[in-house]
Design a protein around this motif. Structure first.
Motif, PDB file in Angstrom:
ATOM      1  N   HIS A 152      -2.834  -0.438  16.549  1.00  0.00           N
ATOM      2  CA  HIS A 152      -4.428   0.561  16.390  1.00  0.00           C
ATOM      3  C   HIS A 152      -5.808   0.214  16.438  1.00  0.00           C
ATOM      4  O   HIS A 152      -5.571  -0.465  16.499  1.00  0.00           O
ATOM      5  N   HIS A 210      -9.833   1.195  16.342  1.00  0.00           N
ATOM      6  CA  HIS A 210     -10.615   2.309  15.334  1.00  0.00           C
ATOM      7  C   HIS A 210     -12.090   2.422  15.775  1.00  0.00           C
ATOM      8  O   HIS A 210     -12.472   1.298  16.404  1.00  0.00           O
ATOM      9  N   PRO A 211     -12.024   3.582  16.371  1.00  0.00           N
ATOM     10  CA  PRO A 211     -13.971   3.621  17.148  1.00  0.00           C
ATOM     11  C   PRO A 211     -14.740   2.617  15.701  1.00  0.00           C
ATOM     12  O   PRO A 211     -15.951   2.484  15.786  1.00  0.00           O
ATOM     13  N   THR A 212     -14.277   3.512  14.419  1.00  0.00           N
ATOM     14  CA  THR A 212     -15.538   3.065  13.872  1.00  0.00           C
ATOM     15  C   THR A 212     -15.173   2.435  12.290  1.00  0.00           C
ATOM     16  O   THR A 212     -13.578   2.475  12.440  1.00  0.00           O
ATOM     17  N   GLU A 219     -14.416   3.262   8.831  1.00  0.00           N
ATOM     18  CA  GLU A 219     -14.249   3.958   8.274  1.00  0.00           C
ATOM     19  C   GLU A 219     -12.693   4.710   8.331  1.00  0.00           C
ATOM     20  O   GLU A 219     -12.220   4.867   8.340  1.00  0.00           O
ATOM     21  N   ASP A 220     -12.529   4.972  10.015  1.00  0.00           N
ATOM     22  CA  ASP A 220     -11.637   5.174  10.531  1.00  0.00           C
ATOM     23  C   ASP A 220     -10.437   4.279  10.327  1.00  0.00           C
ATOM     24  O   ASP A 220      -9.051   4.531   9.875  1.00  0.00           O
ATOM     25  N   GLY A 221     -10.399   3.272  10.532  1.00  0.00           N
ATOM     26  CA  GLY A 221      -9.764   1.196  10.635  1.00  0.00           C
ATOM     27  C   GLY A 221      -9.466   1.842   8.778  1.00  0.00           C
ATOM     28  O   GLY A 221      -8.165   1.920   8.725  1.00  0.00           O
ATOM     29  N   ARG A 227      -9.976   4.391   6.390  1.00  0.00           N
ATOM     30  CA  ARG A 227      -8.637   5.136   6.300  1.00  0.00           C
ATOM     31  C   ARG A 227      -6.606   5.055   6.483  1.00  0.00           C
ATOM     32  O   ARG A 227      -6.318   5.735   6.088  1.00  0.00           O
ATOM     33  N   HIS A 228      -7.256   5.365   7.568  1.00  0.00           N
ATOM     34  CA  HIS A 228      -5.293   4.527   9.132  1.00  0.00           C
ATOM     35  C   HIS A 228      -5.160   3.610   7.754  1.00  0.00           C
ATOM     36  O   HIS A 228      -4.316   3.480   7.614  1.00  0.00           O
TER      37      HIS A 228
END
Length: 148
Positions: A134, A136-138, A140-142, A144-145
């Motif tokens: 994956h 991720h744009p940020t 935090e998204d990474g 969370r993933h």
């Protein structure tokens, strides 16, 4: 004894047959080389029915210079130079390991403490990480993933 002599004889005969086949290929005439084209063919329009040479932009993965870094989970205790790495808060497992664009490696524990680990490098990260699954744009998204 006789069985060994027979096996040796069969092996030598097989070698001779293989050498004969190889010699036969060297005696064949060389194929004619393709002749150069006199003039280049006109460029095909972009909407031609042919297959494009490269993937469309939506399917291309970003290159290493286009991302800030890579991250992976490390659930087991992290052993560096023969000792288990421990965060100052006492955590010794469930790390997130970051490999940044400048080839530095950073560790993040579950409590959110981050520190650069100079004993690890990009080569270590590449040996121990799997394929990228994956983007991720940020940050935090990474995180969370990865479950942090």
């Amino acid at each position: 004894m006789f069985r060994r002599n027979r096996a040796d004889r069969e092996f030598r005969e097989t070698q001779r047959a293989g050498q004969a086949v190889l010699a036969m290929h060297t005696e064949w005439p060389q194929p004619d080389a393709p002749r150069p084209v006199a003039a280049p063919a006109p460029a095909a329009p972009a909407c031609a029915t042919g297959v494009p040479d490269f993937l469309p932009p939506d399917f291309r993965a970003p290159c290493r210079q286009n991302v800030s870094g890579f991250m992976m989970r490390w659930d087991l205790p992290l052993v560096i130079d023969g000792e288990v790495h421990v965060c100052h808060c006492g955590a010794y497992r469930n790390w997130i390991i970051f490999n940044m664009r400048d080839d530095s490696v950073w560790l993040r524990c579950e409590a959110g403490h981050e520190a650069e680990e100079t004993r690890l490098d990009t080569a270590w990260y590449n040996r121990n990480s799997g394929p990228v699954d994956h983007f991720h744009p940020t940050l935090e998204d990474g995180l969370r993933h990865l479950g942090h």
